[in-house]
Design an enzyme around this catalytic site. Structure first.
Site, PDB file in Angstrom:
ATOM      1  NE  ARG A 223      34.283  46.081  31.160  1.00 54.89           N
ATOM      2  CZ  ARG A 223      35.653  46.589  30.978  1.00 54.89           C
ATOM      3  NH1 ARG A 223      35.914  47.801  31.297  1.00 54.89           N
ATOM      4  NH2 ARG A 223      36.493  45.999  30.350  1.00 54.89           N
ATOM      5  CG  HIS A 271      34.649  52.799  28.764  1.00 56.14           C
ATOM      6  ND1 HIS A 271      34.015  51.717  29.021  1.00 56.14           N
ATOM      7  CD2 HIS A 271      35.912  52.561  29.378  1.00 56.14           C
ATOM      8  CE1 HIS A 271      34.807  50.766  29.401  1.00 56.14           C
ATOM      9  NE2 HIS A 271      35.822  51.356  29.611  1.00 56.14           N
TER      10      HIS A 271
HETATM   11  N1  LIG Z   1      37.354  52.401  32.681  1.00 57.79           N
HETATM   12  C1  LIG Z   1      38.230  52.039  32.065  1.00 57.79           C
HETATM   13  O1  LIG Z   1      39.003  52.833  31.179  1.00 57.79           O
HETATM   14  C2  LIG Z   1      39.096  50.575  32.345  1.00 57.79           C
HETATM   15  C3  LIG Z   1      40.146  50.506  31.860  1.00 57.79           C
HETATM   16  C4  LIG Z   1      40.697  49.608  32.327  1.00 57.79           C
HETATM   17  C5  LIG Z   1      40.218  48.456  33.151  1.00 57.79           C
HETATM   18  N2  LIG Z   1      38.930  48.587  33.515  1.00 57.79           N
HETATM   19  C6  LIG Z   1      38.275  47.671  34.642  1.00 57.79           C
HETATM   20  O2  LIG Z   1      38.960  47.634  35.593  1.00 57.79           O
HETATM   21  C7  LIG Z   1      38.813  46.324  35.944  1.00 57.79           C
HETATM   22  C8  LIG Z   1      39.980  45.981  37.203  1.00 57.79           C
HETATM   23  O3  LIG Z   1      41.370  45.915  36.181  1.00 57.79           O
HETATM   24  P1  LIG Z   1      42.574  45.326  36.770  1.00 57.79           P
HETATM   25  O4  LIG Z   1      43.769  45.195  35.704  1.00 57.79           O
HETATM   26  O5  LIG Z   1      43.040  46.172  38.078  1.00 57.79           O
HETATM   27  O6  LIG Z   1      42.095  43.830  37.391  1.00 57.79           O
HETATM   28  P2  LIG Z   1      42.848  42.650  38.170  1.00 57.79           P
HETATM   29  O7  LIG Z   1      44.486  42.997  38.258  1.00 57.79           O
HETATM   30  O8  LIG Z   1      42.326  41.161  37.414  1.00 57.79           O
HETATM   31  O9  LIG Z   1      42.475  42.911  39.509  1.00 57.79           O
HETATM   32  C9  LIG Z   1      41.124  42.539  40.043  1.00 57.79           C
HETATM   33  C10 LIG Z   1      40.936  42.900  41.495  1.00 57.79           C
HETATM   34  O10 LIG Z   1      39.702  42.607  41.918  1.00 57.79           O
HETATM   35  C11 LIG Z   1      39.579  41.659  43.133  1.00 57.79           C
HETATM   36  N3  LIG Z   1      38.482  40.736  42.809  1.00 57.79           N
HETATM   37  C12 LIG Z   1      37.751  40.160  41.824  1.00 57.79           C
HETATM   38  N4  LIG Z   1      36.811  39.597  42.228  1.00 57.79           N
HETATM   39  C13 LIG Z   1      36.347  39.754  43.551  1.00 57.79           C
HETATM   40  C14 LIG Z   1      35.319  39.390  44.341  1.00 57.79           C
HETATM   41  N5  LIG Z   1      34.348  38.664  43.940  1.00 57.79           N
HETATM   42  N6  LIG Z   1      35.384  40.107  45.453  1.00 57.79           N
HETATM   43  C15 LIG Z   1      36.463  40.732  45.831  1.00 57.79           C
HETATM   44  N7  LIG Z   1      37.434  41.224  45.027  1.00 57.79           N
HETATM   45  C16 LIG Z   1      37.182  40.797  43.884  1.00 57.79           C
HETATM   46  C17 LIG Z   1      40.785  40.784  42.744  1.00 57.79           C
HETATM   47  O11 LIG Z   1      41.098  40.437  44.013  1.00 57.79           O
HETATM   48  P3  LIG Z   1      42.429  39.059  44.068  1.00 57.79           P
HETATM   49  O12 LIG Z   1      43.393  40.100  44.268  1.00 57.79           O
HETATM   50  O13 LIG Z   1      42.133  38.376  45.315  1.00 57.79           O
HETATM   51  O14 LIG Z   1      42.471  38.253  42.790  1.00 57.79           O
HETATM   52  C18 LIG Z   1      41.742  41.806  42.287  1.00 57.79           C
HETATM   53  O15 LIG Z   1      42.379  42.479  43.516  1.00 57.79           O
HETATM   54  C19 LIG Z   1      38.935  45.625  34.837  1.00 57.79           C
HETATM   55  O16 LIG Z   1      38.524  44.312  34.947  1.00 57.79           O
HETATM   56  C20 LIG Z   1      38.015  46.458  33.836  1.00 57.79           C
HETATM   57  O17 LIG Z   1      36.671  45.937  34.057  1.00 57.79           O
HETATM   58  C21 LIG Z   1      38.273  49.938  33.068  1.00 57.79           C
END
Ligand SMILES: NC(=O)c1ccc[n+]([C@@H]2O[C@H](COP(=O)([O-])OP(=O)(O)OC[C@H]3O[C@@H](n4cnc5c(N)ncnc54)[C@H](OP(=O)(O)O)[C@@H]3O)[C@@H](O)[C@H]2O)c1
Length: 308
Positions: A223, A271
């Site tokens: 983001r 994006h």
């Molecule tokens: N650009 C694009 O087109 C696009 C598309 C889709 C998603 N996204 C972005 O990508 C993000 C990630 O997606 P995802 O599906 O991989 O999310 P996810 O499965 O919820 O994984 C989030 C990861 O971040 C870690 N995390 C969260 N808060 C943290 C903190 N304070 N300190 C350290 N690590 C932390 C979590 O740790 P734990 O494993 O310990 O819980 C987990 O490993 C989404 O939230 C979205 O914003 C972007």
């Protein structure tokens, strides 16, 4: 069973058709502001207005057609109703493609070859040492883990940082605030795949980016608000960072006057790193709604206290 669809910036008709086909017997409705809304059991949403939830008092589940729920979590949502994010649904392979492309383009200096090509110049670049480009992936969830594993295929040293410790073969793991500085110091390329929460807002700023190894490269695919724009530009101009590839921005579309567009060492994409794939998403959402109707557990429920 009734499903209400409320997704801004999305062509509704193909989604409505797809949901009807995947959930025969369900009443699939398009929510429209101002119109009398029928109370629905499930909501399928992207960036809905607060008025949508105010008009839907009987929801049993809210399905977000994206992985990031930061915008949704800012609204006042009905208490106790599970919010369900998209769980991959074809996004992780796209994210792996994007990030591997960015890392390889930087490592192999394909941006320089692009310029040589325009000048019809045949000139080799000296091979660089892979070991000198350790890549740190912030966030090892559905997307980050796939990205980290994909980078390993190209023999880059890969580091990962998450809130709780994660064991991924071949990836050097760091967890929590206590190990954040060590993670940054061990990385030359930094990939952001964190959810946007109060803890991660502005996480890429001067003080943190300065800890990257000299000649660092930043890839933000999470983001826009994870990054402090002015700090990135200053560190690029001071020479500590070599470049950045950015897919997400504080304001989207990125305003035409924003300096990122014209900075020689920043690559901007709109994006697009991991798009929501309609067919895959519909299959996943319909499967989860059916499971919920049968009282079965489902994956991908957002933990409201963590914000992701
Ligand atoms: N650009 C694009 O087109 C696009 C598309 C889709 C998603 N996204 C972005 O990508 C993000 C990630 O997606 P995802 O599906 O991989 O999310 P996810 O499965 O919820 O994984 C989030 C990861 O971040 C870690 N995390 C969260 N808060 C943290 C903190 N304070 N300190 C350290 N690590 C932390 C979590 O740790 P734990 O494993 O310990 O819980 C987990 O490993 C989404 O939230 C979205 O914003 C972007």
């Amino acid at each position: 069973m009734r499903v209400s669809f409320c997704c801004t910036d999305t062509k509704a008709e193909p989604w409505l058709q797809g949901l009807k086909a995947a959930l025969p017997g369900a009443d699939i409705q398009l929510w429209q502001p101002g119109a009398q809304a029928e109370p629905a059991d499930y909501a399928v949403v992207w960036a809905p207005p607060q008025a949508f939830f105010d008009s839907q008092p009987h929801l049993k589940g809210i399905f977000n057609i994206g992985a990031g729920v930061d915008a949704l979590m800012k609204l006042s949502l009905p208490k106790g109703v599970p919010v369900v994010r998209l769980d991959d649904a074809g996004m992780s392979v796209q994210m792996a493609e994007y990030v591997c492309h960015a890392v390889i383009r930087h490592f192999r200096e394909f941006d320089v070859y692009d310029e040589e090509l325009r000048a019809a110049r045949w000139a080799f670049r000296k091979p660089r040492r892979r070991a000198e480009l350790p890549v740190g992936v912030m966030g090892l969830g559905v997307l980050g883990e796939r990205v980290a594993r994909s980078l390993l295929q190209f023999d880059f040293p890969v580091m990962g940082w998450s809130r709780t410790p994660k064991a991924i073969d071949g990836v050097q793991g760091f967890a929590g605030e206590a190990q954040f500085d060590a993670f940054l110091r061990a990385s030359r390329v930094l990939v952001c795949l964190l959810p946007l929460t109060p803890q991660t807002q502005g996480i890429m700023r001067r003080v943190t980016l300065s800890l990257l190894q000299p000649g660092g490269y930043v890839i933000n695919v999470a983001r826009g608000a994870h990054l402090v724009d002015e700090d990135l530009i200053a560190l690029l101009d001071e020479g500590h960072l070599a470049g950045a590839m950015l897919d997400v921005f504080r304001t989207e579309p990125l305003p035409s006057e924003h300096p990122f567009w014209r900075h020689p060492r920043i690559t901007v994409t709109p994006h697009t790193s991991a798009r929501t794939l309609r067919d895959e998403s519909i299959v996943q959402i319909a499967g989860k709604i059916t499971a919920m109707e049968h009282g079965e557990p489902i994956a991908g429920i957002v933990d409201g206290s963590r914000g992701y």
